[in-house]
Design a protein around this motif. Structure first.
Motif, short mmCIF file in Angstrom:
data_model
loop_
_atom_site.label_atom_id
_atom_site.label_comp_id
_atom_site.label_asym_id
_atom_site.label_seq_id
_atom_site.Cartn_x
_atom_site.Cartn_y
_atom_site.Cartn_z
N ASN A 12 0.79 -1.22 0.00
CA ASN A 12 0.00 0.00 0.00
C ASN A 12 0.83 1.29 0.00
O ASN A 12 0.28 2.38 -0.05
N ASP B 286 3.12 4.32 -1.20
CA ASP B 286 3.31 5.11 -2.42
C ASP B 286 4.81 5.19 -2.69
O ASP B 286 5.55 5.79 -1.91
N SER B 287 5.26 4.60 -3.78
CA SER B 287 6.69 4.57 -4.08
C SER B 287 7.26 5.97 -4.28
O SER B 287 8.47 6.16 -4.18
N ASN B 288 6.41 6.94 -4.56
CA ASN B 288 6.88 8.31 -4.71
C ASN B 288 7.06 9.00 -3.36
O ASN B 288 7.60 10.10 -3.28
N LYS B 289 6.57 8.32 -2.30
CA LYS B 289 6.61 8.93 -0.98
C LYS B 289 7.46 8.11 0.00
O LYS B 289 8.19 8.66 0.82
#
Length: 222
Positions: A179, A181-184
């Motif tokens: 779950n 976010d790979s950008n976060k």
């Protein structure tokens, strides 16, 4: 296999396959040139099995742990060892209490014993040992960040059973890999060290903002 050998009026009973159920009181009778002689004797079974279980245990740091050495028969002394090295001195008890555990107590434990009845100074070592891996996390710390600043990398070290991946939590809520976010967030499950039972994992938080304020924690469950 047992047999009776008579020589010069002495009767010797030998056994090469003694086990616990053979212990007890026995009697024997023999005839020497028309003269009957009898005697009784007691057979004691002596054995050191070692630890009461070979299952590894993962106690939490700061707790106590009692280890038990299984010994059959009347023993005179017990010696405990960890990773092959003797601990403290000889004792008269078959239990050892490890108090206020720390990661330094992690290791493979075993025991050996002496028996007065054998009339020698031989130590008999039990074959069963037990691995103790104390579970602990690094001390809590506070990370200060400026909103909108560069990324923050949190590192957590755990001692105990290998679990991959390590579970991370923010204010008690699980940060699940699926779950995130790979950008976060970037979660690195970590590597396991067999020598000191240590797992290290990192969590990277990118472009920190006010929503990232939380108490972060990593856990491993045996």
């Amino acid at each position: 296999s047992s047999g009776i050998n008579a020589e010069y009026g002495t009767i010797t009973i030998t056994s090469s396959s003694a086990y616990a159920s053979t212990e007890g009181s026995f009697s024997c009778t023999a005839n020497f040139g028309g003269v009957t002689a009898s005697d009784t004797f007691t057979l004691d079974y002596l054995n050191v099995e070692g630890m009461d279980t070979s299952d590894p245990v993962y106690p939490a740091a700061g707790t106590d742990l009692i280890l038990t050495c299984v010994i059959t028969g009347t023993y005179s002394q017990v010696q405990w060892f960890k990773d092959g090295q003797d601990l403290d001195g000889e004792t008269m008890t078959n239990q050892k209490t490890l108090s206020s555990l720390s990661t330094d107590d992690s290791g493979v434990y075993g025991c050996r014993a002496k028996f007065d009845a054998l009339g020698d100074d031989t130590w008999y070592t039990g074959a069963v040992t037990r691995t103790v891996a104390v579970t602990d996390k690094t001390p809590d710390s506070t990370v200060y960040a400026v909103v909108g600043a560069a990324n923050i990398i949190l590192t957590c070290k755990l001692h105990g059973q290998q679990v991959d991946p390590v579970s991370w939590f923010a204010d008690g809520d699980a940060l699940l890999q699926a779950n995130l976010d790979s950008n976060k967030h970037v979660l690195v499950p970590g590597t396991y060290s067999e020598s000191d039972y240590e797992i290290e994992s990192t969590l990277e938080i990118k472009n920190v903002d006010a929503n990232d304020a939380a108490a972060y924690e990593c856990r491993t469950v045996p």
